[in-house]
Write an enzyme that holds these catalytic residues in place. Structure first.
Site, mmCIF file in Angstrom:
data_model
loop_
_atom_site.group_PDB
_atom_site.id
_atom_site.type_symbol
_atom_site.label_atom_id
_atom_site.label_comp_id
_atom_site.label_asym_id
_atom_site.label_seq_id
_atom_site.Cartn_x
_atom_site.Cartn_y
_atom_site.Cartn_z
ATOM 1 C CG HIS A 195 -66.721 -17.543 76.622
ATOM 2 N ND1 HIS A 195 -65.720 -17.075 77.427
ATOM 3 C CD2 HIS A 195 -66.178 -18.507 75.839
ATOM 4 C CE1 HIS A 195 -64.617 -17.754 77.163
ATOM 5 N NE2 HIS A 195 -64.861 -18.624 76.207
ATOM 6 C CD GLU A 237 -56.144 -21.605 75.595
ATOM 7 O OE1 GLU A 237 -56.980 -20.894 75.032
ATOM 8 O OE2 GLU A 237 -56.448 -22.537 76.342
ATOM 9 C CG ASP A 292 -57.664 -17.415 76.410
ATOM 10 O OD1 ASP A 292 -57.997 -16.372 76.994
ATOM 11 O OD2 ASP A 292 -58.321 -18.466 76.459
ATOM 12 C CB CYS A 299 -59.837 -23.779 67.603
ATOM 13 S SG CYS A 299 -58.993 -23.690 69.184
#
Ligand code: PEP
Ligand code: MG
Length: 757
Positions: A365, A606, A630, A677
């Site tokens: 992240h 995901e 993911d 995304c």
């Protein structure tokens, strides 16, 4: 044996440079397996020669002088075969190479094992004996174990050595320092000053830092020592009733150690030499630890832990008033063992140009945040000697993942050129801002941005994005001390919805767990990515989910541009439950007389189970959004944050491409749009494939948007489909990436995927 090995590795890890590390290795190994000689040869990458780097037993003057090219001598044979060679009489072996300067005529027995890291042979660890004898199997397995464990420590020491150590000094031939290899985290090149940030009370992560106000620093150190003395005395008092006198004597030992010349006195000396208190303390503690670790007596050896504990206590007091006082220079490149989102937030954004983290990879992240902030990032720089780079000039190449510490004038000039070219490219790309993402044959695809911070709303708006395709609501949750209230959430979501109105904004419900922790909601699990994460948590805590959905729907009153996205759905039951709760909220708000509109609901695809059930999911919702970060992790069974396996992690893997094709096909049956995304959407070469697959919208970090738009506007869907059909014939991610990069180079678009034109 395990104990010996552990001590050896600890000692090597504490070495200040490569020379020291190698000398410890040869000395200890020779002693443990009682041989006559132990030596280390390392490969010199420039000339592909094996260079004698350390020895205990051969002529020490030969260090740095004995060099064997590949194909000559037994040592290079060990390297070539990448396996151990154990010979009773090396001198009689046809591969034996005699070097008069080492005086090894009298050594017959030879055992060499390769030192390998990340599949690359770095060198060879050799033991020799006077006797004509093969070494035992035990010796062989011990040496192999030592070499396997030491490879990482050697690379680490070599990296620091690259800055101040032996290899550099011995091989003056080329004084260019080799880059340290990490992983590309966020595109762009950052050249600036290294500022090391460390987690609280982590002794080994403390950098050296030059100071001038010596008296003030000594005072600061003395205050911290006094505070620790007070803590220890209080602790001892508190335990009076539970611990007998003799056990509490330990605290007296602590106090003695604390105030001793060996700890406090030497640290003060080091401060006087110009190092700041935490750096001086680290040196003292590590030095002491090393002395204790070398002791044969296991009781005394354990005292190393006491020294470390004391150091940690002093450090905690020093940090209480020092960490927030970092003076961030212009062009700060933030560096740390494990840079977190909150560390990034501590640097004023006008000063921050790049980030380098020893841990993590492209889909961590922090890397995602870096891309949102348009700063470059290198992740997984495992060989960077963090403790020694603070204040140095540093270059982080976020395209290739390379880091240059104290680069030469030549390298600085080269990178300055790249930075200038890049700025010119960005200016060109910005001209596309208000133009649609339309191919030359008229196909339009929506380009949206990923967001999660209020501060990235302005750049997102300026980027010409057609909306927000993924708003990660966990970021506002992370910045707080408790769960935010409904009203706090409503107000944040309202600002986002308002700023983009009438363009759509997709708010994702809370996706914590995995690598995203909330300080006030700790989750301890052995396998967090397969554990309690995303929708699994919020369905178990409907009170959190209901409040969030209420806040979202209320925030959209009169704007009606909200879409809600559900993360980590792996089962139809989960979706049914979540839809039930959303309808419950909607019904309650209507009952309360609010002018609410039911938002569109989407599911993130995901996890592999969602791929195979994409049709069943699509039937129940308004849209699907593929989270390739993911999806790649779960399909390939590769942890998205682990630099060790990062070379296996690639969203261009044929399995991921086929999974996306399958999702699109299933959604089409139900006439539902599909977006992507994950970070794949912002990768220009991958975006071309997604265009060919008929994806309806791509949502990406704001910094990726101009490049992707440029690609779309300079191709046709026909051409993209041809490329996709070629790609589908390839069987490995690496060949797909190579093919796509080459296609970009041939089309004159190489500048979009690497630094420079
Ligand atoms: C993804 O997994 O691709 C995604 C977009 O979600 P996140 O990166 O927040 O897990
Ligand atoms: Mg995800």
């Amino acid at each position: 044996m395990l104990d010996i090995l552990r001590r050896l590795i600890q000692e090597v890890n504490l070495a200040n440079n490569l020379e020291q590390a190698l000398n410890i290795i040869v000395k200890r190994v020779k002693h443990v397996i009682k041989v006559d000689v132990c030596s280390v040869f390392l490969i010199n990458d420039d000339d592909k020669e094996y260079v004698l780097m350390a020895t205990d037993g051969l002529n020490p003057n030969a260090v740095g002088k004995v060099r064997m090219s590949e194909g000559v001598g037994l040592v290079s044979l060990v390297g070539k075969r990448a396996e151990a060679i154990n010979i009773a009489d090396a001198i009689k072996n046809p591969r034996y190479q005699h070097f008069p300067e080492v005086s090894e005529e009298s050594f017959h027995g030879f055992l060499g094992v390769p030192i390998i890291q990340h599949r690359k042979v770095l060198g060879v660890l050799v033991v020799q004996s006077r006797a004509i004898q093969k070494f035992s199997e035990d010796d062989e397995t011990f040496l192999i174990t030592v070499a396997a464990q030491l490879a990482a420590a050697i690379v680490h020491a070599e990296a620091s050595g690259g800055i101040s150590g032996l290899k550099q000094r011995k091989e003056k031939k080329k004084n260019e320092i080799k880059p340290i290899n990490g992983l590309p985290g966020a595109p762009g090149v950052a050249m600036g000053t290294a500022v090391v940030m460390y987690p609280p009370a982590d002794i080994d992560a403390i950098p050296d830092r030059h100071i001038t106000k010596i008296k003030k620093e000594i005072k600061r150190f003395d205050l911290a020592v006094d505070a620790v003395a007070k803590d220890i005395t209080e602790l001892s008092e508190r335990l009076k009733d539970v611990l007998p006198e003799e056990d509490r004597a330990l605290f007296d030992v602590y106090l003695l150690m604390l105030n001793s010349q060996a700890i406090s006195g030497i640290t003060r000396e080091r401060i006087k030499e110009g190092n700041w208190a935490p750096g001086a303390l680290r040196q003292t503690i590590q030095e002491h630890e090393k002395v204790f670790l070398e002791m044969e007596d296991s009781y005394l050896r354990e005292r190393a832990d006491d020294v470390r504990d004391l150091g940690r206590r002093i450090l905690m007091h020093l940090q209480n008033e020092s960490q927030d006082k970092i003076n961030f220079p212009e062009n700060t490149v933030l560096i740390g063992e494990d840079i977190s989102a909150s560390m990034l937030a501590e640097v004023p954004s006008d000063k921050l140009i790049g980030v380098i983290s020893v841990r993590g990879s492209r889909t961590s992240h922090v890397a995602i945040l870096a891309r949102a902030m348009s700063i470059s990032a290198v992740m997984g720089a495992t060989d960077l000697p963090v403790g020694r780079v603070d204040g140095l000039t540093i270059i982080a190449d976020g395209y290739s993942g390379r880091v240059f510490v104290s680069p030469s004038k030549k390298i600085i000039a080269e990178f300055q050129n790249l930075i200038d070219e890049e700025a010119a490219l960005s200016d060109d790309l910005m001209e596309l801002r208000d133009l649609p993402a339309k191919t030359e044959d008229g196909i339009e695809i929506s380009l949206l941005v990923n967001s999660g911070l209020l501060s990235d709303i302005t750049p997102s708006l300026q980027s010409g994005a057609e909306g927000i395709g993924l708003y990660r609501t966990e970021f506002p949750f992370m910045e707080r001390q408790t769960f935010p209230s409904e009203e706090e959430q409503r107000s944040i979501y309202r600002q986002v919805l308002e700023s983009f109105h009438p363009r759509p904004v997709t708010l994702r419900t809370l996706d914590v767990g995995g690598d995203k922790a909330l300080p006030y909601f700790p989750i301890e699990e052995d396998n967090p990515f397969l554990g309690w994460r995303g929708i699994r948590i919020t369905l178990d805590h409907p009170e959190i989910f209901l409040v969030q959905v209420r806040a979202m729907i209320r925030a959209s009153i009169d704007l009606d541009n909200l879409k809600i996205l559900l993360p980590m759905i792996s089962d139809i039951g989960e979706l049914n439950e979540a839809l039930g709760l959303i309808h419950q909220v909607y019904g309650e708000l209507l009952e309360e007389g609010e002018k609410v509109v039911m938002p569109e609901i989407g599911v993130m695809i995901e996890v592999p189970s969602a791929v195979y059930q994409a049709g069943n999911l699509a039937r129940r919702v308004d849209f699907l959004s593929i989270g390739t970060n993911d999806l790649t992790q779960y399909l390939l069974a590769v942890d998205r944050n682990n630099p060790r396996v990062a070379s296996l992690y690639d969203a261009l893997h044929p399995a991921v491409i086929r999974a996306i094709l399958q999702v699109v096909e299933s959604a089409r049956v139900h006439n539902k749009p599909v977006s992507v995304c994950g970070e794949m959407a912002g990768d220009p070469v991958a975006a071309l494939l997604l265009l060919a697959m008929d994806i309806d919208s791509l949502s990406m970090s704001v910094s990726s948007l101009p490049r992707v738009k440029w690609v779309i506007r300079n191709t046709t869907r026909e051409r993209a489909r041809q490329i996709l059909s070629e790609v589908l014939l390839l069987e490995e991610a690496s060949s797909i990436r190579k093919y796509l990069n080459q296609t970009f180079e041939d089309a004159g678009m190489g500048g979009l995927v690497r630094a420079g034109n």
